[in-house]
Design a protein around this motif. Structure first.
Motif, short mmCIF file in Angstrom:
data_model
loop_
_atom_site.label_atom_id
_atom_site.label_comp_id
_atom_site.label_asym_id
_atom_site.label_seq_id
_atom_site.Cartn_x
_atom_site.Cartn_y
_atom_site.Cartn_z
N PRO A 191 1.08 -2.46 -10.88
CA PRO A 191 0.85 -3.85 -10.97
C PRO A 191 2.39 -4.93 -10.55
CG PRO A 191 -0.02 -2.83 -12.76
CD PRO A 191 0.84 -1.93 -12.29
N PHE A 192 3.43 -4.37 -10.80
CA PHE A 192 4.42 -5.01 -10.45
C PHE A 192 4.61 -5.50 -8.69
CE2 PHE A 192 5.58 -4.27 -14.77
CZ PHE A 192 6.17 -5.38 -15.07
N LEU A 193 3.83 -4.50 -8.16
CA LEU A 193 3.98 -4.45 -6.68
C LEU A 193 2.62 -4.89 -6.14
CD1 LEU A 193 5.71 -3.68 -4.01
CD2 LEU A 193 4.47 -1.49 -4.08
N ALA A 219 0.84 -1.23 0.07
CA ALA A 219 0.15 0.02 -0.17
C ALA A 219 0.87 1.27 -0.01
CB ALA A 219 -0.94 -0.25 1.09
N VAL A 220 1.88 1.29 0.78
CA VAL A 220 2.72 2.30 0.96
C VAL A 220 3.64 2.42 -0.40
CG1 VAL A 220 4.74 3.43 2.27
CG2 VAL A 220 2.83 2.42 3.68
N THR A 251 2.64 1.80 -3.28
CA THR A 251 1.81 2.04 -4.32
C THR A 251 1.76 3.48 -4.26
OG1 THR A 251 0.90 0.02 -4.31
CG2 THR A 251 -0.60 1.90 -5.37
N VAL A 252 1.55 4.05 -3.07
CA VAL A 252 1.27 5.56 -2.88
C VAL A 252 2.33 6.30 -3.04
CG1 VAL A 252 0.42 7.22 -1.45
CG2 VAL A 252 -0.88 5.12 -1.51
N GLY A 253 3.79 5.70 -2.60
CA GLY A 253 4.75 6.45 -2.97
C GLY A 253 5.16 6.37 -4.33
N GLY A 254 5.02 5.35 -5.13
CA GLY A 254 5.24 5.28 -6.50
C GLY A 254 4.51 6.27 -7.36
N VAL A 255 3.33 6.28 -7.22
CA VAL A 255 2.32 7.25 -7.65
C VAL A 255 2.99 8.78 -7.44
CG1 VAL A 255 0.17 8.32 -8.03
CG2 VAL A 255 0.53 5.84 -8.01
N ALA A 256 3.05 9.13 -6.05
CA ALA A 256 3.62 10.52 -6.07
C ALA A 256 4.99 10.61 -6.34
CB ALA A 256 3.66 10.51 -4.16
N GLY A 257 5.97 9.69 -6.35
CA GLY A 257 7.21 9.87 -6.96
C GLY A 257 7.21 10.29 -8.66
N ALA A 258 6.32 9.09 -9.18
CA ALA A 258 6.18 9.59 -10.52
C ALA A 258 5.58 10.99 -10.89
CB ALA A 258 5.29 8.77 -11.35
N ALA A 259 4.76 11.60 -9.99
CA ALA A 259 4.09 12.88 -10.27
C ALA A 259 5.07 13.91 -9.94
CB ALA A 259 2.95 13.18 -9.49
#
Length: 407
Positions: free
Chosen positions: A153-155, A124-125, A127-135
């Protein structure tokens, strides 16, 4: 994403040892990675410089070697994370990411309950961190969304998949444990039923045979002593011996037939107990009289009073039989009184003798189970039994309830 689920579906591999399955998973991962590298489909992002194929293969081989120990949690996950970091540093490649998803899957499935919860939180963390980092780091928001949708999906997938498999495994384990408990309970019930049936059979054998054989032994001894002095009386005693022998054989034959018959089979005996009713009380009294004691029947039930329930009828007969047998063995030449009456929904059986035993029973002639069997029989139909000195004699008294039992 995760090869373990597919390996478990193969019947040939399902019966292999765990370590062999892990070796197959690692080998399959290495072969898939080799195909991606040879086809030049491994790059996830455009790299500033190209990494030689031999370096990629060495990296893949090391990752797959660690994958063989994928069930050693958390060491395998930590080692896989370190190797993933190295791959990201030299340029992320798809085969290493695929292998890492298997580390996530194995940690979620094979780890402890705490590790499982940690992996769910990490997914969960992450996923949120990956989206925020990409942004943050990707200038074009459209490209950031695409990158996040491709990386999430890989996570998420391996953790979600392993969680489902783990839940199904836990449910299967719980059902298996319940089935084992039910099997143990059923086995205990069968053992208890067998023990109860063995006790009932032992009680019936004692009541059926002991009375007849005791009478035969005493009457035979009397016949030997009086055959010359009074031939007529000797013949009468021998006649009683023969009647007791025939009765014992008939009841033994009935019980053996009952034991041999299959339940519900055609021709199987309808009775679940050996024959014997208060209607045959006169035979017991006559046999006791022939053995040398005086028996007075004060009262007994009459057919006009209504039929007795079968269980009560048999129980009363067996108690009277055992009490008369004990009187013959332990109080010879005494006077015995038999009183059987019904009233207020209770059948009362009283057998008493006016003379205490004047000699101890011979060694081997008493098993000590007579009183116990009578009490068990009375208790089985909800009644009670008392036996002990009464005045100058001995009294056996049983009270058997008539209500609540079918005829």
């Amino acid at each position: 994403m995760c090869w373990d689920g597919h390996v478990r579906l193969l019947p040939v591999l399902r019966g292999l040892p765990v370590w062999q399955q892990d070796v197959i998973v690692a080998a399959a991962t290495w072969l898939v990675g080799l195909v991606f590298y040879l086809a030049q489909l491994h790059q996830l992002v455009a790299a500033g410089h190209q990494v030689p194929l031999w370096a990629r293969l060495i990296e893949l081989t090391v990752v797959c070697a660690v994958q063989v120990a994928r069930r050693k949690i958390p060491a395998a996950l930590i080692a896989g994370t370190v190797l993933l970091g190295v791959d990201l540093a030299i340029g992320p490649s798809l085969p290493i990411v695929i292998a890492y998803t298997d580390f996530l899957y194995a940690a979620t499935l094979y780890g402890t309950r705490r590790m499982h919860q940690f992996m769910i939180g990490l997914a969960a963390v992450g996923t949120v961190g990956g989206v925020a980092g990409a942004a943050v780091f990707v200038p074009d928001w459209r490209l950031a969304i695409v990158a996040a949708l491709g990386a999430v999906p890989f996570l998420i997938t391996p953790v979600w998949w392993a969680t489902n498999v783990r839940q199904q495994r836990d449910v299967a384990d719980a059902e298996r444990a319940n089935a084992e408990q039910l099997t143990k309970i059923a086995e205990l019930d069968r053992n208890a039923a067998v023990a109860a049936e063995r006790a009932r059979m032992a009680r019936d054998l004692h009541d059926v045979i002991a009375g007849h054989l005791s009478a035969i032994a005493i009457q035979s001894e009397a016949a030997l002593t009086m055959s010359d002095a009074d031939p007529a009386l000797g013949r009468s005693v021998l006649k009683s011996v023969r009647e007791n022998s025939v009765s014992a054989l008939e009841e033994m034959r009935a019980m053996i037939g009952l034991l041999r018959a299959e339940p519900g089979a055609a021709g199987a005996p309808m009775e679940t107990t050996s024959p014997g009713r208060l209607a045959e009380l006169s035979k017991l009294v006559e046999s006791a009289r022939t053995s040398g004691i005086r028996v007075d029947v004060v009262s007994t039930v009459d057919e006009h009073d209504g039929a007795l329930p079968a269980a009560i009828d048999l129980t009363a007969y067996r108690i009277a039989q055992e009490a008369l047998t004990n009187a013959v063995k332990h109080a010879p030449d005494s006077r015995v009184t038999v009183d059987i009456r019904r009233g207020d929904g209770i059948l009362t059986v009283e057998v008493g003798n006016d003379l205490l035993a004047r000699r101890l029973p011979r060694a081997g002639t008493s098993t000590g189970t007579g009183l116990l069997n009578m009490r068990e029989r009375a208790s089985a139909v909800g009644g009670s039994l008392s036996a002990g000195p009464a005045g100058s004699g001995w009294l056996v008294r049983a009270e058997l309830p008539l209500e609540g039992l079918g005829t």
